[in-house]
Design an enzyme around this catalytic site. Sequence first.
Site, PDB file in Angstrom:
ATOM      1  N   LYS A  68      -2.501   7.109   1.204  1.00 13.90           N
ATOM      2  CA  LYS A  68      -2.235   7.089   2.642  1.00 13.90           C
ATOM      3  C   LYS A  68      -1.377   8.226   2.851  1.00 13.90           C
ATOM      4  O   LYS A  68      -0.373   8.061   3.144  1.00 13.90           O
ATOM      5  CB  LYS A  68      -1.982   5.923   3.437  1.00 13.90           C
ATOM      6  CG  LYS A  68      -2.495   6.131   4.805  1.00 13.90           C
ATOM      7  CD  LYS A  68      -2.492   4.555   5.492  1.00 13.90           C
ATOM      8  CE  LYS A  68      -2.203   4.678   6.901  1.00 13.90           C
ATOM      9  NZ  LYS A  68      -3.256   5.271   7.615  1.00 13.90           N
TER      10      LYS A  68
ATOM     11  N   GLU B 221     -16.323   6.346   5.196  1.00 10.28           N
ATOM     12  CA  GLU B 221     -15.751   5.649   6.493  1.00 10.28           C
ATOM     13  C   GLU B 221     -15.607   6.731   7.498  1.00 10.28           C
ATOM     14  O   GLU B 221     -16.462   7.698   7.575  1.00 10.28           O
ATOM     15  CB  GLU B 221     -14.191   5.469   5.851  1.00 10.28           C
ATOM     16  CG  GLU B 221     -13.474   6.476   5.518  1.00 10.28           C
ATOM     17  CD  GLU B 221     -11.933   6.236   5.208  1.00 10.28           C
ATOM     18  OE1 GLU B 221     -11.471   5.179   5.422  1.00 10.28           O
ATOM     19  OE2 GLU B 221     -11.379   7.061   4.442  1.00 10.28           O
TER      20      GLU B 221
ATOM     21  N   ARG C  40       0.851  -1.159   0.033  1.00 14.45           N
ATOM     22  CA  ARG C  40      -0.095   0.111  -0.021  1.00 14.45           C
ATOM     23  C   ARG C  40       0.936   1.176   0.003  1.00 14.45           C
ATOM     24  O   ARG C  40       0.607   2.245  -0.811  1.00 14.45           O
ATOM     25  CB  ARG C  40      -0.846   0.021   1.306  1.00 14.45           C
ATOM     26  CG  ARG C  40      -1.997   1.008   1.103  1.00 14.45           C
ATOM     27  CD  ARG C  40      -3.076   0.894   2.186  1.00 14.45           C
ATOM     28  NE  ARG C  40      -2.632   1.038   3.569  1.00 14.45           N
ATOM     29  CZ  ARG C  40      -3.320   1.029   4.663  1.00 14.45           C
ATOM     30  NH1 ARG C  40      -4.708   0.606   4.555  1.00 14.45           N
ATOM     31  NH2 ARG C  40      -2.746   1.082   5.915  1.00 14.45           N
TER      32      ARG C  40
HETATM   33  N1  PXG Z   1      -9.605   4.798   7.176  1.00 11.40           N
HETATM   34  C1  PXG Z   1      -8.529   5.886   7.447  1.00 11.40           C
HETATM   35  C2  PXG Z   1      -8.869   7.254   6.901  1.00 11.40           C
HETATM   36  C3  PXG Z   1      -7.502   5.698   8.099  1.00 11.40           C
HETATM   37  O1  PXG Z   1      -6.596   6.634   8.197  1.00 11.40           O
HETATM   38  C4  PXG Z   1      -8.268   3.336   8.084  1.00 11.40           C
HETATM   39  C5  PXG Z   1      -9.490   3.594   7.516  1.00 11.40           C
HETATM   40  C6  PXG Z   1      -7.863   1.993   8.709  1.00 11.40           C
HETATM   41  O2  PXG Z   1      -6.961   1.432   8.032  1.00 11.40           O
HETATM   42  P1  PXG Z   1      -6.094  -0.076   8.404  1.00 11.40           P
HETATM   43  O3  PXG Z   1      -4.938  -0.193   7.422  1.00 11.40           O
HETATM   44  O4  PXG Z   1      -5.417   0.669   9.632  1.00 11.40           O
HETATM   45  O5  PXG Z   1      -6.930  -1.017   8.660  1.00 11.40           O
HETATM   46  C7  PXG Z   1      -7.145   4.361   8.453  1.00 11.40           C
HETATM   47  C8  PXG Z   1      -6.052   3.822   9.326  1.00 11.40           C
HETATM   48  C9  PXG Z   1      -3.353   6.182  14.270  1.00 11.40           C
HETATM   49  C10 PXG Z   1      -3.904   6.363  12.972  1.00 11.40           C
HETATM   50  O6  PXG Z   1      -2.217   6.802  14.425  1.00 11.40           O
HETATM   51  C11 PXG Z   1      -4.416   5.490  12.181  1.00 11.40           C
HETATM   52  C12 PXG Z   1      -4.931   5.611  11.113  1.00 11.40           C
HETATM   53  C13 PXG Z   1      -4.592   6.683  10.277  1.00 11.40           C
HETATM   54  C14 PXG Z   1      -4.088   7.630  10.995  1.00 11.40           C
HETATM   55  C15 PXG Z   1      -3.290   7.547  12.287  1.00 11.40           C
HETATM   56  O7  PXG Z   1      -4.038   5.514  15.233  1.00 11.40           O
HETATM   57  N2  PXG Z   1      -5.721   4.542  10.632  1.00 11.40           N
END
Ligand code: PXG
Length: 288
Positions: free
Chosen positions: A149, A182, A50
């Site tokens: 991301k 989301e 990713r």
């Molecule tokens: N949506 C968004 C907008 C995210 O930023 C997720 C979904 C979940 O994706 P994953 O790959 O983690 O299952 C995310 C990711 C943190 C932090 O420090 C977490 C995210 C983004 C930024 C910071 O907790 N989650």
Amino acid sequence: MKIFLDGSYVEQEDAKISVFDHGLLYGDGIFEGIRLYEGCVFRLEEHLERLEYSAKAILLTIPYSRTEMAEIVCECCRLNNLRDGYIRLVVTRGVGNLGLAPESCPKPSVFCIADKIQLYPKEFYEKGLDIVTVPTRRINPAALNPAIKSLNYLNNIFARIEATTAGVVEAIMLNDQGYVAECTGDNLFIIHKGKLYTPPASAGALKGITRDAVISVAEELNVPLIETNLTRYDIWNAEECFLTGTAAELVPVVSVDRRVIGQGKVGEFTNRFLDAFHQRVIREGTML
Ligand code: PXG
């Protein structure tokens, strides 16, 4: 704590980047948040893939190979004697001049932080969350694709501020068409009449690694998965709802916009998914 920064492992106090880094000046960069469970990095290859896709999308060349990046992540965990933790892997555009142009940045910066994980309070999982829909819409994919991301999180931060103002810890973001995209840092799932539903990435959702893992769990548990546009009405009338993210894992939701979801308590499907997910986290890990 030892931090990886541009080729060396340095002490936290020495892990500094320039004020001319475009990651800071413009949010021009990408990142991953990764979990370490019992000495295994969860779905490391998927995270690195990713990251590569995000890099491709913003025309950034990661200065290390996939294997080298994997080694950086693992070595950071080893050096800090971590068995469980949260890893933040970041690639910025690097140092340039005070103009937008990425061409002024000859060398991307890479850093990796492996730290202890701050788990969410137990009561989130036992009682479930109350969440609301916030006014800030998820950014239009034609402006900045939410699948990237990137270090540009203001869209989500606006929504998080609105969530806090409303007295909740997470919030639903709709896309510009009014469909559910989301949450601010988590993907969203519902259970309705025995089937699992989640918005497609095209609705403005990040292709979450935890989301993917939950989709595999659905196959294992023989629960049909439907990726389709969802409205708030669909969420309100679901029997169960949960959020997924690397830090959160699976968090149950018991009310949305003051509408009670199902019985207003953590549902049976959610618990089954959570159990199956916990079994996967070690099975699908890359050993340090
Ligand atoms: N949506 C968004 C907008 C995210 O930023 C997720 C979904 C979940 O994706 P994953 O790959 O983690 O299952 C995310 C990711 C943190 C932090 O420090 C977490 C995210 C983004 C930024 C910071 O907790 N989650």
